[in-house]
Design a protein around this motif. Structure first.
Motif, mmCIF file in Angstrom:
data_model
loop_
_atom_site.group_PDB
_atom_site.id
_atom_site.type_symbol
_atom_site.label_atom_id
_atom_site.label_comp_id
_atom_site.label_asym_id
_atom_site.label_seq_id
_atom_site.Cartn_x
_atom_site.Cartn_y
_atom_site.Cartn_z
ATOM 1 N N UNK A 51 0.832 -1.211 0.000
ATOM 2 C CA UNK A 51 0.000 0.000 0.000
ATOM 3 C C UNK A 51 0.862 1.254 0.000
ATOM 4 N N UNK A 81 -6.082 7.113 4.516
ATOM 5 C CA UNK A 81 -6.916 8.229 4.064
ATOM 6 C C UNK A 81 -7.420 9.036 5.251
ATOM 7 N N UNK A 100 -6.656 13.098 6.669
ATOM 8 C CA UNK A 100 -7.750 14.065 6.794
ATOM 9 C C UNK A 100 -7.852 14.476 8.254
ATOM 10 N N UNK A 130 -37.634 11.455 8.804
ATOM 11 C CA UNK A 130 -36.813 11.011 7.667
ATOM 12 C C UNK A 130 -37.268 9.636 7.169
ATOM 13 N N UNK A 185 -38.916 8.786 3.458
ATOM 14 C CA UNK A 185 -38.297 7.850 2.514
ATOM 15 C C UNK A 185 -39.222 6.674 2.211
ATOM 16 N N UNK A 220 -41.957 7.894 -0.103
ATOM 17 C CA UNK A 220 -41.426 8.181 -1.439
ATOM 18 C C UNK A 220 -41.090 6.901 -2.205
ATOM 19 N N UNK A 221 -40.285 6.017 -1.576
ATOM 20 C CA UNK A 221 -39.871 4.802 -2.289
ATOM 21 C C UNK A 221 -41.070 3.878 -2.544
ATOM 22 N N UNK A 227 -21.920 -3.091 -7.319
ATOM 23 C CA UNK A 227 -21.522 -2.021 -6.398
ATOM 24 C C UNK A 227 -21.371 -2.560 -4.971
ATOM 25 N N UNK A 234 -13.641 -0.188 -1.246
ATOM 26 C CA UNK A 234 -13.571 1.198 -1.699
ATOM 27 C C UNK A 234 -13.249 2.099 -0.504
ATOM 28 N N UNK A 273 -12.369 5.079 -0.343
ATOM 29 C CA UNK A 273 -12.671 6.506 -0.517
ATOM 30 C C UNK A 273 -14.029 6.901 0.055
ATOM 31 N N UNK A 274 -14.883 5.913 0.311
ATOM 32 C CA UNK A 274 -16.183 6.272 0.887
ATOM 33 C C UNK A 274 -16.029 6.750 2.328
ATOM 34 N N UNK A 275 -14.810 6.537 2.907
ATOM 35 C CA UNK A 275 -14.567 7.025 4.268
ATOM 36 C C UNK A 275 -14.161 8.507 4.288
ATOM 37 N N UNK A 276 -13.899 9.066 3.110
ATOM 38 C CA UNK A 276 -13.512 10.483 3.045
ATOM 39 C C UNK A 276 -14.754 11.330 3.305
ATOM 40 N N UNK A 277 -14.628 12.316 4.179
ATOM 41 C CA UNK A 277 -15.794 13.133 4.534
ATOM 42 C C UNK A 277 -15.825 14.471 3.823
ATOM 43 N N UNK A 278 -14.686 15.175 3.800
ATOM 44 C CA UNK A 278 -14.675 16.478 3.142
ATOM 45 C C UNK A 278 -13.268 16.886 2.722
#
Lengths: 113, 133
Positions: free
Chosen positions: B4, B38, B42, B66, B70, B73-74, B119, B126, B128-133
């Motif tokens: 890595x 990652x 950050x 919420x 949902x 809607x769904x 997916x 994946x 990158x889904x842990x990246x927040x901002x």
């Protein structure tokens, strides 16, 4: 791997240039996040769903560029830049690019700046 | 983890890549390590609004609102799709166009399911889904 936006690495001498390295990615959020983002568009403020999307895309593009630089045996990437464009609605495309270089004899650092 | 960190070269790299091709557990381990890297880079502190977001997420009324929205809607969207399919099936269209219309809807649905399956399969790998901002 040192990644800098400047043309040189302070305190180090560039021994050789290994050419352009880049990393590209396009990412999107799932449709439910898009619906929530559309609601936030109506009321204003930060759309966190898209902030996260752009941040994920930026980090992945950066990592891909660094991986290419490492594969070429580089110690650093100078003149680093991000570029963005739109290939699809609600998808973020980011290109990270720079020039891979080999630095003088001393071992390279590990940070990005 | 040398792989890595991009420290493997030549034969060592080839050997490790061959292991990655045959050991899903190892792929997951590498992904988790990349996710940690990652998160480590950050290190920006949380913003004041983040604490209010947390409180809002824990608020029972907000959660209920919420979930209900949902669900409505769904449920309604799925109902509309099913109604549309039944409408086409019972319509006075000739057999051939009716078959094509139903086939197109079924094909799209199947394509969506396959894409969703792919997916979900790669989601744990994946970082990158842990990246927040």
């Amino acid at each position: 791997m040192i990644v800098v936006t400047t043309e040189t690495v302070v305190g180090r001498t560039i021994e050789s240039s290994l050419g352009l390295v880049r990393g590209t990615t396009v990412r999107s959020r799932h449709v439910f996040k898009d619906i929530r983002a559309a609601m936030k568009n109506l009321v204003g403020g930060e759309v966190e769903e898209y902030t996260k999307l752009v941040a994920e895309t930026r980090e992945q593009a950066l990592d891909r560029m660094i991986a290419e630089a490492r594969a070429r045996g580089a110690d650093a990437v100078v003149g680093f830049r991000f570029a963005t464009s739109e290939v699809a609605r609600a998808a973020a495309e980011v290109v990270a690019y720079g020039t891979a270089v080999r630095l003088d004899g001393k071992s390279a650092g590990t940070g990005t700046s | 983890m040398a792989f890595a960190d991009g420290e493997l070269r030549g034969e060592e790299l080839d050997r490790f890549q061959a292991r990655l091709a045959s050991e899903p557990g190892l792929v997951r381990e590498v992904s988790e390590y990349l996710a940690l890297q990652l998160i480590a880079r950050q290190m920006a502190p949380r913003e004041p609004a983040d604490y209010e977001w947390d409180r809002l997420r824990e608020d029972i009324a907000h959660q209920a609102g919420e979930r209900l929205s949902w669900l409505l809607f769904t449920g309604a969207v799925l109902g509309l799709i099913v109604t549309g399919v039944i409408g086409i099936a019972n319509s006075e269209l000739e057999t051939l166009p009716k078959t094509f219309a139903l086939g197109a809807i079924l094909g799209l649905g199947l394509l969506l399911l396959m894409t969703l399956r792919a997916r979900l399969r790669v989601l744990p790998y994946d970082p990158y889904r842990k990246v927040e901002r």
